[in-house]
Design a protein around this motif. Structure first.
Motif, PDB file in Angstrom:
ATOM      1  N   LYS A 141     -11.466   8.524   5.277  1.00 27.70           N
ATOM      2  CA  LYS A 141     -12.868   8.688   5.667  1.00 27.70           C
ATOM      3  C   LYS A 141     -12.918   9.558   6.919  1.00 27.70           C
ATOM      4  O   LYS A 141     -12.275   9.256   7.916  1.00 27.70           O
ATOM      5  CB  LYS A 141     -13.501   7.313   5.927  1.00 27.70           C
TER       6      LYS A 141
ATOM      7  N   GLU B 117      -9.858   2.469   6.697  1.00 26.61           N
ATOM      8  CA  GLU B 117     -10.660   3.652   6.405  1.00 26.61           C
ATOM      9  C   GLU B 117      -9.863   4.695   5.625  1.00 26.61           C
ATOM     10  O   GLU B 117     -10.224   5.867   5.583  1.00 26.61           O
ATOM     11  CB  GLU B 117     -11.223   4.216   7.706  1.00 26.61           C
ATOM     12  N   THR B 118      -8.780   4.217   5.020  1.00 29.07           N
ATOM     13  CA  THR B 118      -7.956   5.029   4.133  1.00 29.07           C
ATOM     14  C   THR B 118      -8.079   4.441   2.741  1.00 29.07           C
ATOM     15  O   THR B 118      -7.696   3.297   2.499  1.00 29.07           O
ATOM     16  CB  THR B 118      -6.492   5.029   4.598  1.00 29.07           C
ATOM     17  N   TYR B 119      -8.654   5.209   1.815  1.00 31.08           N
ATOM     18  CA  TYR B 119      -9.067   4.689   0.510  1.00 31.08           C
ATOM     19  C   TYR B 119      -8.164   5.199  -0.607  1.00 31.08           C
ATOM     20  O   TYR B 119      -7.977   6.412  -0.762  1.00 31.08           O
ATOM     21  CB  TYR B 119     -10.508   5.126   0.210  1.00 31.08           C
TER      22      TYR B 119
ATOM     23  N   ARG C  92       0.814  -1.213   0.000  1.00 30.96           N
ATOM     24  CA  ARG C  92       0.000   0.000   0.000  1.00 30.96           C
ATOM     25  C   ARG C  92       0.852   1.270   0.000  1.00 30.96           C
ATOM     26  O   ARG C  92       0.341   2.351  -0.282  1.00 30.96           O
ATOM     27  CB  ARG C  92      -0.948   0.017   1.200  1.00 30.96           C
TER      28      ARG C  92
ATOM     29  N   ASP D 230     -20.561   2.749   6.036  1.00 26.99           N
ATOM     30  CA  ASP D 230     -19.358   2.691   5.203  1.00 26.99           C
ATOM     31  C   ASP D 230     -19.679   2.806   3.716  1.00 26.99           C
ATOM     32  O   ASP D 230     -18.898   3.363   2.943  1.00 26.99           O
ATOM     33  CB  ASP D 230     -18.603   1.381   5.457  1.00 26.99           C
TER      34      ASP D 230
ATOM     35  N   VAL E  78      -4.286   8.575  -1.555  1.00 27.41           N
ATOM     36  CA  VAL E  78      -5.431   8.205  -0.736  1.00 27.41           C
ATOM     37  C   VAL E  78      -6.172   9.420  -0.205  1.00 27.41           C
ATOM     38  O   VAL E  78      -5.648  10.539  -0.167  1.00 27.41           O
ATOM     39  CB  VAL E  78      -4.984   7.342   0.475  1.00 27.41           C
TER      40      VAL E  78
ATOM     41  N   VAL F 148     -16.181   7.287  -3.411  1.00 29.13           N
ATOM     42  CA  VAL F 148     -14.934   6.984  -4.126  1.00 29.13           C
ATOM     43  C   VAL F 148     -15.240   6.463  -5.525  1.00 29.13           C
ATOM     44  O   VAL F 148     -14.590   6.841  -6.510  1.00 29.13           O
ATOM     45  CB  VAL F 148     -14.080   5.975  -3.330  1.00 29.13           C
ATOM     46  N   SER F 149     -16.251   5.625  -5.643  1.00 31.91           N
ATOM     47  CA  SER F 149     -16.596   5.083  -6.961  1.00 31.91           C
ATOM     48  C   SER F 149     -17.110   6.169  -7.893  1.00 31.91           C
ATOM     49  O   SER F 149     -16.819   6.150  -9.099  1.00 31.91           O
ATOM     50  CB  SER F 149     -17.626   3.957  -6.823  1.00 31.91           C
TER      51      SER F 149
ATOM     52  N   VAL G  17      -7.533   6.236  -4.299  1.00 30.65           N
ATOM     53  CA  VAL G  17      -8.411   6.836  -5.312  1.00 30.65           C
ATOM     54  C   VAL G  17      -7.599   7.042  -6.589  1.00 30.65           C
ATOM     55  O   VAL G  17      -6.545   7.679  -6.567  1.00 30.65           O
ATOM     56  CB  VAL G  17      -8.982   8.187  -4.842  1.00 30.65           C
TER      57      VAL G  17
ATOM     58  N   GLU H 278     -17.669   4.554   0.366  1.00 29.91           N
ATOM     59  CA  GLU H 278     -17.278   3.668  -0.726  1.00 29.91           C
ATOM     60  C   GLU H 278     -17.928   4.105  -2.033  1.00 29.91           C
ATOM     61  O   GLU H 278     -17.276   4.130  -3.093  1.00 29.91           O
ATOM     62  CB  GLU H 278     -17.666   2.232  -0.382  1.00 29.91           C
TER      63      GLU H 278
END
Length: 353
Positions: A111, A145-147, A103, A301, A108, A308-309, A149, A305
């Motif tokens: 959230k 909770e770190t996405y 990762r 959540d 990122v 982000v999409s 992108v 999500e």
């Protein structure tokens, strides 16, 4: 590292830009992020001035302040010093135990409402409130909770999303906004409001925004079908029983007209009270019209999500009004409070001391 520390509840003097802060170390299940940008949000200012205290009855702009123990959004005393910043855009530079080292390098966002540190119904922490946030060169956050992108947006654009857009999407989600419905949005030119305009349009709703006349064109460009001037008589402008859903960020003296314009069986969702927290409600409107009220802070959540999409599929676009370097945070918050700038105000984080 450099960063801005909040030393207590109060005025701008409680914000200290420092260059000698320790870099946080990621614990088990956490990641360390080199922060590139972090936006200004109402919650940052409300927390600083202690506006969440029940003793405060003024709007944020009027400067109602409190140093009481209930001056945080949770109603529990905050621990100072605190690095605020509910928004965080950056790159992962280190991981704690149990997190895949692959990762490292991901771009990122975090959230803003964290579920990892607490359990129970509607339990969450706000990034930058119950734990340190994005107003610094480095921040740590739960890996889950770190996405990551994938998009071509600038750091400022991506940093404008987490808090404001998840708040807006959470309200629409809770209210169940559907295609073909008419949605009235207060504060439609601000961060949350402008996000709600786009997100409601994305769902196929017809959007009516409330904003100043000076910002009406901005709101229309975001997808609103109509803009009503702030302070106008909504019943006269729209008619009673004319909208399906109200998305409210303002509350304040204009609140009594909002239930009036809702249709029978309509829904009202609120996630802010920037115009004032104390309102007058004719309860007859609530029960005789079978209205449903949603108070919206916590969100599932799936809300983040989905957000982000939407970003990755190009279904929404950021609305950044201005950027400032982190060390000019006081100027940035003053501009935010003036409401002269539409869209988000974003702080750019320096990468060197």
């Amino acid at each position: 590292m450099s960063g801005v520390v909040l030393t207590g509840h109060g005025g701008f003097d409680k914000l200290e830009f420092r260059t000698d802060l320790p870099v946080p170390q990621p614990a088990k299940g956490e990641v360390l992020i080199r922060v590139a940008a972090s936006a200004i949000n109402n919650t940052d200012i409300n927390t600083r001035i202690g506006w969440y205290s029940k003793a405060v009855r003024e709007s944020t702009a009027e400067g109602g302040t409190s140093e009481d123990d209930d001056a945080s959004w949770t109603g529990e005393a905050l621990h100072f010093p605190r690095i605020q910043g509910a928004d965080c855009c950056g790159h992962i530079v280190a991981v704690g135990e149990g997190v895949d080292p692959a990762r490292i390098g991901e771009r990122v966002i975090v959230k803003n409402l964290l579920h990892s540190y607490v359990t129970g119904p509607f339990a969450c922490w706000t990034f930058g409130s119950e734990c340190d946030g994005g107003f610094a060169q480095y921040a740590k956050a739960p890996a889950a909770e770190t996405y990551a992108v994938n998009c071509d947006w600038t750091d400022a654009e991506l940093a404008s999303m987490p808090c404001a857009w998840s708040t807006a999407e959470g309200m629409l989600h809770r209210a169940g906004v559907k295609a073909g419905e008419t949605v009235l949005i207060t504060g439609a030119s601000g961060g949350v409001g402008s996000a709600a305009v786009q997100l409601a349009r994305r769902r196929g709703a017809t959007v009516i925004g409330i904003s100043s006349k000076a910002k009406a064109d901005q709101v229309l460009a975001l997808g609103a079908s109509r803009v009503v001037a702030r302070g106008a008589n909504l019943v006269a402008e729209l008619g009673a029983d004319s909208v399906d859903v109200v998305i409210d960020i303002a509350a304040g003296p204009g609140f009594p007209e909002l239930p009036e314009v809702l249709k029978r069986g309509g829904r009202y969702a609120v996630a802010g009270a920037i115009a004032g927290p104390i309102v007058e409600l004719d309860v007859r409107n609530l029960y005789l019209k079978d209205l449903t009220f949603f108070g919206c802070t916590y969100y599932d959540d799936v809300v983040f999500e989905n957000l982000v999409s939407y970003i990755e599929r190009g279904e929404i676009r950021p609305n950044v009004g201005a950027t400032y370097p982190l060390e000019r945070i006081v100027e940035a918050q003053q501009e935010f409070l003036s409401k002269n700038t539409g869209g988000k105000i974003v702080l750019i984080i320096p990468q060197t001391l």
